[in-house]
Design an enzyme around this catalytic site. Structure first.
Site, mmCIF file in Angstrom:
data_model
loop_
_atom_site.group_PDB
_atom_site.id
_atom_site.type_symbol
_atom_site.label_atom_id
_atom_site.label_comp_id
_atom_site.label_asym_id
_atom_site.label_seq_id
_atom_site.Cartn_x
_atom_site.Cartn_y
_atom_site.Cartn_z
ATOM 1 N N ARG A 1 -6.092 24.335 -91.976
ATOM 2 C CA ARG A 1 -7.340 23.589 -92.128
ATOM 3 C C ARG A 1 -7.230 22.316 -91.304
ATOM 4 O O ARG A 1 -6.161 21.725 -91.189
ATOM 5 C CB ARG A 1 -7.612 23.255 -93.601
ATOM 6 C CG ARG A 1 -8.051 24.457 -94.442
ATOM 7 C CD ARG A 1 -9.412 24.986 -93.993
ATOM 8 N NE ARG A 1 -9.918 26.056 -94.854
ATOM 9 C CZ ARG A 1 -9.745 27.348 -94.608
ATOM 10 N NH1 ARG A 1 -9.061 27.724 -93.536
ATOM 11 N NH2 ARG A 1 -10.267 28.258 -95.410
ATOM 12 N N GLU B 1 -15.108 19.600 -88.523
ATOM 13 C CA GLU B 1 -15.728 20.900 -88.243
ATOM 14 C C GLU B 1 -17.084 20.979 -88.931
ATOM 15 O O GLU B 1 -17.193 20.532 -90.069
ATOM 16 C CB GLU B 1 -14.811 21.997 -88.827
ATOM 17 C CG GLU B 1 -14.300 23.015 -87.824
ATOM 18 C CD GLU B 1 -13.345 24.005 -88.497
ATOM 19 O OE1 GLU B 1 -13.837 24.944 -89.161
ATOM 20 O OE2 GLU B 1 -12.137 23.849 -88.355
ATOM 21 N N HIS C 1 -11.917 27.873 -84.825
ATOM 22 C CA HIS C 1 -11.602 28.421 -86.144
ATOM 23 C C HIS C 1 -11.791 29.947 -86.165
ATOM 24 O O HIS C 1 -12.466 30.502 -87.031
ATOM 25 C CB HIS C 1 -12.479 27.774 -87.218
ATOM 26 C CG HIS C 1 -11.913 27.884 -88.602
ATOM 27 N ND1 HIS C 1 -12.217 26.996 -89.607
ATOM 28 C CD2 HIS C 1 -11.050 28.776 -89.155
ATOM 29 C CE1 HIS C 1 -11.586 27.333 -90.718
ATOM 30 N NE2 HIS C 1 -10.872 28.430 -90.459
#
Length: 403
Positions: A218, A247, A264
């Protein structure tokens, strides 16, 4: 509509449109309504029984309060986008798909390491990899890397406490000794092993100057501002980021300062996404006390456009370059990096966010390494274990290739 035996009425199911085969996997439960992620709102979920999401949808009171949702499924391994306490309070069942995309993330890391090594004209053999987080992904990576000639150090304090294993090392050891540090932890902000900004300015300063840093967990596990400042000073030597603070609108300056940047998508193999969908279908069946064992054999069959037979690279190449050329046939990570950089160069944060999500939504079909095959006779003896175990490619006889 043919419902599963035992269901009294068809369920209303809202699903993120990027969850593959949701209609097929859930058709026996009721009516599936696919929606773009940005259209999964309180209004669209209010009257549904089942909600299926990905990591881009925040599942909490703001989304679900006043709805009739009784089951939430997330086609992800991580669950930091889900307010589990709220679901429990409301009596809403929850399931996700841990491990479904683990092989895809491992393959991404392997591709990134080989790409970095070729760009620098160095060998991977003999390097020390520090794996931080040794669950579904990190554990598999730890088993595969030694076949490529790499030494592995593992750090996972929560898992050490749960299992009593004594073969883990502290993060300080990883930072001090590893040539490569790769992060595979959930994002947690509280508790004794919180991972928010686990890699901060102090941790970056302790990294070896020649280290490579990879983050596929993450974004907020790494302090983005601290990393940018470190990179401006030439540390660490190489960085690969698939996840980002902020993000879906990462800092374009940080994007420009890393070696490999992607939106991602490390876990976005076709095979992993199909397995995640089927895992959620099985979980819903268990919740409803229905017998169901999902079969992925038909969905995972080769499709037109899949190029699963690999061409052996030139046997005269050094082993790292040989492996890199083999992997590029299955997954070209440099192409993902190039597409991402183009869309992150200009525009407002809102526009960059739209492009980030669009890259994820339209991500090309990428098959798992394990469905590819190569003629065993053309794989050097010294690399057969690396190909079969490290990469997971099928080694087959020439007559099989001809079929």
């Amino acid at each position: 509509m043919l419902l599963h035996p035992g269901l009294q009425r068809p369920l209303r199911i809202v699903a993120d449109e990027n969850i593959p085969f949701a209609r097929e996997a859930f058709r026996g439960f009721g009516v599936v309504r696919p929606l773009p992620a940005d259209q999964i709102t309180p209004a669209t979920v209010r009257n549904c029984d089942v909600l299926l999401v990905r990591s881009v949808t925040r599942v909490d009171a703001a989304l679900l309060e006043g709805s009739r949702v009784q089951f939430v499924g997330s086609a992800t391994s991580g669950i930091d986008h889900v307010d589990l306490a709220y679901l429990q309070k409301r009596g809403i069942a929850f399931a996700h798909a841990p491990g479904a995309n683990a092989d895809a993330v491992v393959e991404y890391v392997l591709a990134a390491l080989l790409e970095l090594a070729v760009r620098r004209n160095v060998s991977l053999r003999g390097r020390v990899v520090g794996i931080v987080g040794c669950g579904h992904i990190g554990g598999r990576l730890a088993r595969r890397l030694p076949t490529l000639g790499l030494e592995v150090l593992c750090c996972d304090p929560p898992l050490a406490e749960q299992t009593g294993r004594t073969d883990f090392v502290p993060l300080e050891t990883i930072l001090a000794e590893a040539d490569i540090v790769t992060l595979h932890v959930p994002l947690t902000r509280t508790g004794p092993h919180a991972t928010y900004h686990l890699i901060d300015a102090a941790a970056l300063a302790r990294l070896r100057p020649s280290a490579w840093l990879l983050n596929t967990s993450r974004g907020a596990v790494v302090d983005g501002r601290a990393l940018l400042e470190a990179r401006k000073q030439g540390r660490p030597e190489a960085v690969v980021l698939d996840v980002w603070e902020g993000e879906p609108a990462p800092d374009p300056e940080l994007v420009a300062h890393v070696d490999i940047a992607t939106p991602h998508i490390a876990g976005h193999s076709y095979d992993g996404k199909v397995r995640a969908t089927l895992m959620l279908a099985e979980a819903l069946a268990r919740h409803l006390n229905l017998p169901l064992r999902a079969d992925d054999s038909e969905l995972l069959q080769p499709q037109p456009g899949d190029r699963l037979d690999l061409i052996p690279p030139d046997y005269r190449l050094p082993e790292t370059q040989w492996l890199a050329e083999l992997v590029r046939q299955m997954y070209d990570i440099a192409a993902d990096d190039a597409r991402f950089r183009i869309v992150m160069q200009n525009g407002t944060p809102e526009r960059r966010a739209e492009r980030f999500l669009e890259l994820r939504r339209t991500y090309p079909r990428r098959r798992s390494f394990s469905v590819h095959r190569i003629d065993r006779a053309f794989v050097p003896d010294s690399l057969q274990e690396a190909v079969a175990v490290g990469l997971g490619v099928q080694l087959v006889a020439a007559e099989t290739m001809a079929q």
